[in-house]
Design a protein around this motif. Sequence first.
Motif, mmCIF file in Angstrom:
data_model
loop_
_atom_site.group_PDB
_atom_site.id
_atom_site.type_symbol
_atom_site.label_atom_id
_atom_site.label_comp_id
_atom_site.label_asym_id
_atom_site.label_seq_id
_atom_site.Cartn_x
_atom_site.Cartn_y
_atom_site.Cartn_z
ATOM 1 N N SER A 20 -7.240 2.192 -6.994
ATOM 2 C CA SER A 20 -7.325 2.893 -5.952
ATOM 3 C C SER A 20 -7.443 4.590 -6.338
ATOM 4 N N ILE A 21 -7.855 5.569 -5.272
ATOM 5 C CA ILE A 21 -8.124 6.759 -5.761
ATOM 6 C C ILE A 21 -6.509 7.584 -5.492
ATOM 7 N N ALA A 22 -5.676 6.460 -5.227
ATOM 8 C CA ALA A 22 -4.143 6.932 -5.171
ATOM 9 C C ALA A 22 -3.951 7.067 -6.711
ATOM 10 N N TYR B 154 -10.808 1.982 -5.358
ATOM 11 C CA TYR B 154 -11.194 1.975 -4.095
ATOM 12 C C TYR B 154 -10.892 3.454 -3.182
ATOM 13 N N PRO B 155 -11.675 4.063 -2.492
ATOM 14 C CA PRO B 155 -11.266 5.169 -1.540
ATOM 15 C C PRO B 155 -10.718 4.512 -0.429
ATOM 16 N N GLY B 156 -10.572 4.975 0.558
ATOM 17 C CA GLY B 156 -9.807 4.361 2.040
ATOM 18 C C GLY B 156 -10.928 3.559 2.381
ATOM 19 N N LEU C 218 0.870 -1.230 0.045
ATOM 20 C CA LEU C 218 0.033 0.064 0.138
ATOM 21 C C LEU C 218 0.760 1.164 -0.005
ATOM 22 N N SER C 219 0.088 2.600 0.144
ATOM 23 C CA SER C 219 0.863 3.538 -0.351
ATOM 24 C C SER C 219 1.881 3.967 0.583
ATOM 25 N N TRP D 88 -3.923 13.654 -2.842
ATOM 26 C CA TRP D 88 -5.420 12.795 -3.276
ATOM 27 C C TRP D 88 -6.398 13.776 -3.472
ATOM 28 N N TYR E 299 2.906 3.401 -4.954
ATOM 29 C CA TYR E 299 1.742 2.523 -5.037
ATOM 30 C C TYR E 299 0.600 2.899 -6.201
ATOM 31 N N GLY F 279 -1.414 1.599 4.948
ATOM 32 C CA GLY F 279 -2.105 2.845 4.090
ATOM 33 C C GLY F 279 -2.221 4.103 4.733
ATOM 34 N N THR F 280 -2.062 5.193 3.722
ATOM 35 C CA THR F 280 -2.427 6.573 4.203
ATOM 36 C C THR F 280 -3.744 6.741 4.662
ATOM 37 N N THR F 281 -4.797 6.065 4.470
ATOM 38 C CA THR F 281 -5.974 6.200 5.000
ATOM 39 C C THR F 281 -6.301 5.292 6.301
HETATM 40 C C1 VAH Z 1 -3.797 3.175 1.123
HETATM 41 N N1 VAH Z 1 -5.827 2.248 1.758
HETATM 42 O O1 VAH Z 1 -4.073 4.126 2.037
HETATM 43 C C2 VAH Z 1 -5.111 2.488 0.585
HETATM 44 C C3 VAH Z 1 -5.794 3.100 -0.348
HETATM 45 C C4 VAH Z 1 -6.910 5.298 -1.114
HETATM 46 C C5 VAH Z 1 -6.218 4.586 -0.027
HETATM 47 O O2 VAH Z 1 -5.312 3.035 -1.594
HETATM 48 O O3 VAH Z 1 -2.859 3.097 0.559
#
Ligand code: VAH
Length: 317
Positions: free
Chosen positions: A112-114, A164-166, A73-74, A273, A137, A177-179
Motif C-alpha cells: 500500500s502507499i501506506a 495499492y493507492p486507495g 487496514l490503516s 501519505w 498497517y 481504511g483511511t481512504t
Molecule cells: C487504507 N484502503 O485506507 C487502504 C489503503 C492506501 C490506503 O491502504 O488503509
Amino acid sequence: KILITGSGGQLGTTLAKALIDRYGIENVTATDLHPKTMDAWDIGFLDTTDAASVEAIVKKNKISQIYHLAAILSANGESNPIQTWDINIKSWLNVLEAARKYQVTKVFFPSSIAVFGPSASKANTSQTDFLDPLTVYGISKAAGEQWGHYFFSKYGLDVRSLRYPGVISHGTLPGGGTTDYAVDIYHKAVQNIPYTCYLTEDTALPMIYMDDAVRATLELMDAPKDKIRTRTSYNLNGLTITPKQMVDSIRQWFPQFEIAYTPDFRQSIANAWPSSIDGLHAKNDWNWSPKYSLDDISNEMISQLSKTYNMEKDSVF
Ligand code: VAH
C-alpha cells in the motif's frame, strides 16, 4: 489451483470473482475469517494466523498460486497496534512458509502507499523513496514487502506485490481504511443523504478504481518472471483525488448533494501519505497504465450503487 485469503474484503471480493471468471470455480479456493455464501461461489473458513490451517489448505488443494488479501487496514488497525501487527505479519509469514514448503508457483502480496511516511516526497513519490510509515498497517506492509523480497532471494519463491493507492469500489461497504471516504461518499450521494467527510476538502490522496486495481494485479501476475525487477513492491498509480474534486464530480449527477468536513484522527494518517505516486517502474517493467478518470469512476459507482439501492440514476448525461 488458486488460494485467496481475505476473500470477503474490498479487494478480495472482486479479485476472487475475477480469478473465478478466468480459471473456473473448481480451480479457486476463496477463503476468509468470515465465511460467506456468495451468489455463484462460496467463501470458506480460513484463519490465516493459524499456520497449520494455512499449510493444510495449501497441501490438500494442491495450491499453485496464492493471493494473500487478509489484513487489518490503516484506520481500524490503529485501535489495537500490537494485535494489528501480530495478525498482519503472522498471516503473511504463514502464507510464505506454506508456499515455500509446498512449492507454490506464484504468491501475490498487496502492499500500500501506506508504507510511505513523512520523509517521503509528498508529490510523485518514487518507487525507491524512504519508507517510514506512521500506521501499524503501513509498518506491517513495509515489513511484509521485505519478507516477500527475502523469500524470493533466499528460496526463489516468485512473490509479486503492488503498493495499492486507495481503492474505490461498489462491491463492498467501506472497510476501515483511511481512504474509505471515497467509497462511502457515493453510497450517501445515491441515497441523497448528506455526507460528513473525516478529511479536509483539499486532502489529495492517490486513488484507483477497483477495475484498474484488479487488472493491474492480473497483469503483474501474468508478466514473464524476468520482467519483474522489483521484488519488494511496485508503486501502483491510478489518479490523485481530493474530497472536493469528488464532490464536484458527484454533483454532475446530484446537484443538491450536501457535504460537511469534520476531520478526525484519519486526517493525520492521510497527512503522512503521498498525494501522488510515481508509477514509472510498473510502466517500464510490465507496461502498466490506469484507465479510469474521476468522472468514469463517478459514472460507474453511481450507476452500480443506484441499482444496489434500487433508485433510478438522475443522470444528467
Ligand atoms: C487504507 N484502503 O485506507 C487502504 C489503503 C492506501 C490506503 O491502504 O488503509
